[in-house]
Design a protein around this motif. Structure first.
Motif, PDB file in Angstrom:
ATOM      1  N   PHE A 261      41.219  27.028  62.768  1.00 52.80           N
ATOM      2  CA  PHE A 261      41.750  25.715  63.158  1.00 52.80           C
ATOM      3  C   PHE A 261      40.700  24.602  63.032  1.00 52.80           C
ATOM      4  N   ASN A 262      39.503  24.886  63.551  1.00 53.25           N
ATOM      5  CA  ASN A 262      38.462  23.845  63.537  1.00 53.25           C
ATOM      6  C   ASN A 262      38.090  23.443  62.114  1.00 53.25           C
ATOM      7  N   LYS A 263      37.966  24.465  61.277  1.00 53.39           N
ATOM      8  CA  LYS A 263      37.572  24.161  59.897  1.00 53.39           C
ATOM      9  C   LYS A 263      38.712  23.435  59.178  1.00 53.39           C
ATOM     10  N   ALA A 264      39.939  23.848  59.476  1.00 49.42           N
ATOM     11  CA  ALA A 264      41.095  23.187  58.848  1.00 49.42           C
ATOM     12  C   ALA A 264      41.120  21.699  59.235  1.00 49.42           C
TER      13      ALA A 264
ATOM     14  N   PHE B 266      38.212  15.331  56.775  1.00 47.12           N
ATOM     15  CA  PHE B 266      37.247  14.786  55.814  1.00 47.12           C
ATOM     16  C   PHE B 266      37.961  14.196  54.601  1.00 47.12           C
ATOM     17  N   SER B 267      39.001  14.891  54.139  1.00 45.52           N
ATOM     18  CA  SER B 267      39.709  14.347  52.969  1.00 45.52           C
ATOM     19  C   SER B 267      40.413  13.035  53.326  1.00 45.52           C
ATOM     20  N   TYR B 268      40.988  12.950  54.540  1.00 37.42           N
ATOM     21  CA  TYR B 268      41.629  11.694  54.936  1.00 37.42           C
ATOM     22  C   TYR B 268      40.584  10.583  55.090  1.00 37.42           C
TER      23      TYR B 268
ATOM     24  N   ILE C 218      37.838  10.269  53.470  1.00 34.99           N
ATOM     25  CA  ILE C 218      37.448   9.758  52.138  1.00 34.99           C
ATOM     26  C   ILE C 218      38.510   8.785  51.624  1.00 34.99           C
ATOM     27  N   ILE C 219      39.777   9.121  51.857  1.00 32.46           N
ATOM     28  CA  ILE C 219      40.846   8.227  51.384  1.00 32.46           C
ATOM     29  C   ILE C 219      40.741   6.873  52.108  1.00 32.46           C
ATOM     30  N   VAL C 220      40.500   6.915  53.408  1.00 36.27           N
ATOM     31  CA  VAL C 220      40.367   5.660  54.167  1.00 36.27           C
ATOM     32  C   VAL C 220      39.168   4.861  53.620  1.00 36.27           C
ATOM     33  N   LEU C 221      38.096   5.589  53.377  1.00 35.25           N
ATOM     34  CA  LEU C 221      36.892   4.953  52.836  1.00 35.25           C
ATOM     35  C   LEU C 221      37.191   4.295  51.484  1.00 35.25           C
ATOM     36  N   LEU C 222      37.941   5.012  50.652  1.00 36.33           N
ATOM     37  CA  LEU C 222      38.277   4.468  49.330  1.00 36.33           C
ATOM     38  C   LEU C 222      39.205   3.254  49.453  1.00 36.33           C
ATOM     39  N   ALA C 223      40.085   3.298  50.441  1.00 37.36           N
ATOM     40  CA  ALA C 223      40.988   2.156  50.649  1.00 37.36           C
ATOM     41  C   ALA C 223      40.174   0.921  51.068  1.00 37.36           C
TER      42      ALA C 223
ATOM     43  N   ARG D 103      26.690  18.242  47.386  1.00 32.28           N
ATOM     44  CA  ARG D 103      25.515  18.872  47.994  1.00 32.28           C
ATOM     45  C   ARG D 103      25.738  19.361  49.417  1.00 32.28           C
ATOM     46  N   TYR D 104      26.476  18.560  50.225  1.00 32.03           N
ATOM     47  CA  TYR D 104      26.507  18.859  51.658  1.00 32.03           C
ATOM     48  C   TYR D 104      27.826  19.376  52.196  1.00 32.03           C
ATOM     49  N   PHE D 105      28.931  19.009  51.561  1.00 34.66           N
ATOM     50  CA  PHE D 105      30.213  19.428  52.119  1.00 34.66           C
ATOM     51  C   PHE D 105      30.752  20.588  51.296  1.00 34.66           C
TER      52      PHE D 105
END
Lengths: 388, 428
Positions: free
Chosen positions: A191-194, A200-202, A204-209, B19-21
């Motif tokens: 669960f934690n890793k999921a 993390f993927s979301y 990155i999307i927010v960051l890209l937006a 590298r990190y993730f």
């Protein structure tokens, strides 16, 4: 002849074929549906399939996968752009209520009935596959309803509402797909890793937006704007593949964020619209390439899905009339008008395949393609017959 | 500052992911998708940043390639470049179609005298003068790096031939930027495009001839001559064929134009590869045929221009990433000499033509400034050399050649802009 060349020749034939068809002026609703749904491109994909004429060999298919991923990302991005929250107020609240209810009723009915069939061993499918089928079965055909509205086979008030419903339930479908991929993440990670991976993927999307918002003014012309969008979609697709997330959902999420960040909507649409149709055709061609026709063992699932979806759509359609939430009740025979499946459902199954490369999903894709054409043909025929 | 932060964020995302993730598998597909996205947006931002100091965008793309490539950050490795080679060739096909599309016969007729005189001078004077000078110069500066003295002769031939190349793309870029119109503009444009075609046509011959000196026991046989003839005429034939297909399409079908043009690019790239033809000649020829034998020529060029930015970025960033700085260090002086000599002979070529044709001061003394920029096609030629002459020798030559392109690319647009302002043909 290399496979890429084969593709070029086939698509050129498709373009010329489409031109000839236009010249012949065959304008029935059925032929229009085939043209607008990109049936001929799908057919070309089927012909080029490694299991049919083998123009596209498996190795080339593998090599070209990243391009197909990109096309899928572009599709998701375009769906995301449709959800401009500023425009939401334009429609009455009950439209949303009805659409969400229709989607949820269809979803729950399809999921539960397929699950029961699965437990009773009448069909072979995992619960994730059943979830996927429930999502795609709950979305309506934007194209089918659009064509019926154009032909004035649906009363204008209903047409307006139904077009809204199909567009909105497609959005709901993509959101549900995001959830499905999270559940999938839970099956491969704890669960934690999921949470970490999806989060993390979301992120990155927010960051890209924000990146888009921050730098949009630097990309002045529509060509530059298209470049920025192209680059961002490629990154999103790469991230989705790397983190086992949905390409469609993540790119949808990016589109949704961008369009709602006080972006210059006109500028974005100008940049992406030109590529919408060609990339859609390439997507359909790609789907044709991946179809697996050894689906006899899935016979039960196919018919079960079609019948269950019919029941679900009937119940959901009945909901409109029973609660009389709509201006005017939908004609009885139009209750099944949303039975036609959305073309986005094909992309969703392909998306699922790209994530884990499970060959069963290609068989499922074949069934979904068949269901897509059968359900839409059924609705078009049914409505036209009732018109008489 | 905004652009710099943007580029750093993009490169940072890639760095962190790789590298990190480490949660997934960094497959070649994932890598290529991320790299293409980062290169497209990152290179544009870097180019815009450098544009502030009046550097042309193409230089910015190349510098980005240099940064993300194997020389600095190692994001774009030689392995990636090999995997993405198709896109590089695809971009080259489009650049060359645009170049051919600029060659309108009716426009050239009006300025045929100065165009042909300057063209003749620039080809023969620059080539032979450089060739004769480069033999002793190569011996002086590269002698200790080359084991076999015969290589020096081969180098001299190749240097002299590639010094002829000039980028139609950069010429068009400046003309469009300044909205330039006038006699000087037309002469520079016509000479540039015609020279690009001639250079591409004679280049296979020059390469083969130079191989006599560069490759031990290599002999110029009838078969090679036939192969060259096949290469040149096959490429011309392919270009004409594709041009006719485009014309027929634009005339009769007219639907899905963007998709069709995209496929035409793939068709040219793949057919040239399969039949071992020269993609530059085929593509330029296709552009010429469409521009001159169809009313829809402008439409084609506009169609391509709408999609050209990503192609330019891919092409020039990859070129920058392919630059072998370590090899370049060994022959930096040679690169500088080549640049200065090229400038000198370009000036002489145009001066002589202007003198005999009694042209004005601008053509006689300044028009050479319009012929410095080397990009696109020159980089394409350098790639041909690397393929034709494998190993360290080809690699070194490619690096020197691309270095001259980079430096000329720095100077070319600035000089050309100066010329157009001097000629009072700039309208901005």
């Amino acid at each position: 002849m290399t496979s890429v060349l084969g593709l070029v020749f086939l698509v050129i034939i498709a373009i010329v074929g489409k031109y000839l068809l236009d010249k012949l002026n065959v304008k029935t609703i059925g032929s229009n549906f085939l043209i607008y749904s990109g049936f001929f491109y799908l057919l070309l994909g089927v012909l080029s399939n490694p299991n049919i004429l083998n123009i596209f060999e498996l190795s080339v298919l593998k090599k070209s996968e990243f391009f197909f991923n990109f096309v899928l990302g572009w599709t998701g991005f375009l769906v995301g752009l449709q959800l401009n929250l500023k425009g939401i107020k334009r429609f009455p609240k009950k439209y949303y209520l009805l659409s969400v209810s229709h989607f949820l009723i269809s979803f729950v009915v399809i999921f539960l009935l397929l699950l029961i069939l699965s437990y009773s061993d009448l069909i072979q499918a995992t619960y994730l596959q059943i979830l996927l089928l429930a999502i795609i079965g709950s979305m309506g055909s934007v194209l089918g309803v659009g064509l019926l509205a154009k032909e004035r086979s649906i009363r204008s008030v209903n047409a307006y509402f139904l077009q809204f419903t199909t567009a909105f339930d497609n959005v709901l479908g993509v959101l549900a797909l995001g959830l499905l991929f999270f559940i999938h993440q839970l099956t491969i990670n704890d669960f934690n890793k999921a949470i970490l991976v999806d989060g993390f993927s979301y992120l990155i999307i927010v960051l890209l937006a924000f990146f888009y918002k921050y730098l949009d003014s630097e990309f002045k012309t529509s060509e530059e704007e298209a470049l920025l969008i192209l680059g961002l979609i490629l990154i999103v697709v790469g991230v989705a593949r790397y983190l086992h997330n949905s390409i469609l959902f993540l790119s949808f999420f990016l589109g949704l964020l961008i369009i709602n960040m006080k972006a210059d909507t006109k500028k974005i649409l100008m940049a992406v619209q030109g590529w919408e149709k060609p990339l859609n055709f390439i997507l359909l061609f790609t789907i044709g390439l991946y179809l697996d026709f050894n689906v006899l063992e899935m016979n039960g699932l196919f018919w079960g899905f079609l019948i269950i979806m019919l029941v679900a759509k009937f119940l959901a359609g009945d909901f409109y009339q029973r609660f009389k939430l709509h201006h005017r009740p939908i004609k009885k025979e139009n209750k099944l008008i949303l039975y036609g499946m959305s073309s986005l459902s094909l992309a969703m199954v392909l998306d699922a395949y790209f994530t884990n490369h499970n060959p069963v999903l290609l068989k499922l894709l074949t069934l979904v393609v068949l269901s897509f054409y059968l359900t839409n043909a059924f609705v078009l025929y049914f409505v036209k017959e009732n018109e008489k | 500052m905004k652009k710099l932060i943007g580029a750093v964020v993009l490169f940072g995302i890639y760095f962190v992911l790789k590298r990190y993730f480490v949660v997934g598998t960094f497959t070649p597909d994932v890598e290529n998708l991320l790299l293409m996205g980062i290169v497209l947006v990152g290179a544009f931002l870097v180019a815009k940043l450098l544009n502030k100091v009046k550097l042309p965008k193409l230089t910015g793309f190349m510098i980005t390639g240099l940064i993300v490539g194997p020389n600095v950050l190692h994001f774009l490795t030689h392995h990636n470049l090999e995997q993405l080679r198709f896109f590089e060739n695809f971009a080259l096909a489009f650049i060359a179609i645009t170049a051919g599309g600029e060659l309108k016969f009716s426009r050239i007729k009006k300025i045929i005298k100065p165009v042909s005189f300057i063209l003749f001078n620039q080809i023969f004077l620059v080539f032979f003068a450089l060739f004769l000078l480069l033999i002793p110069l190569s011996k002086l500066f590269l002698g200790n790096l080359i084991s076999n003295e015969r290589y020096l002769m081969g180098f001299a031939i190749l240097f002299a031939a590639t010094a002829l190349s000039k980028s139609p793309a950069t010429t068009m870029g400046i003309i469009t930027e300044l909205k330039a119109k006038g006699r000087t503009t037309e002469i520079v444009l016509a000479v540039t495009v015609l020279k690009a075609i001639i250079v591409v046509l004679i280049f296979p011959l020059v390469i083969t001839y130079s191989k006599i000196y560069l490759i031990d026991q290599f002999q110029f046989t009838n078969q090679q001559v036939m192969a060259l003839v096949y290469n040149v005429f096959g490429s011309l034939g392919l270009g004409i064929g594709i041009g006719i297909i485009i014309i027929l399409f634009l005339k009769y079908v007219q639907i899905e134009k963007a998709l069709f043009l995209f496929l035409t690019g793939i068709l040219l790239t793949e057919l040239s590869d399969i039949f071992n033809l020269e993609i530059l000649i085929s593509s330029i020829m296709a552009g010429i045929v469409v521009e001159n034998f169809s009313e829809k020529g402008e439409e084609l060029i506009t169609g391509i221009e709408k999609t050209s930015l990503p192609l330019y970025i891919i092409f020039f960033t990859f070129a920058g990433a392919s630059l072998h700085l370590d090899t370049l260090k060994k022959a930096f002086l040679m690169t500088l000499i080549l640049i200065v000599l090229r400038m000198l002979f370009l000036y002489l070529s145009n001066f002589i033509a202007g003198y005999f044709l009694k042209e004005n001061k601008i053509i006689k003394h300044y028009s050479w400034l319009g012929f410095l920029g080397q990009a696109g096609i020159a980089v394409g030629l350098a790639n041909i050399i690397e393929k034709a002459i494998p190993g360290e020798t080809g690699l070194m030559f490619k690096s020197i050649l691309i270095a001259t392109v980079v430096i000329n690319e720095f100077l070319g647009p600035i000089f050309f802009k100066y010329l157009l302002i001097k000629a009072k043909e700039a309208n901005v």
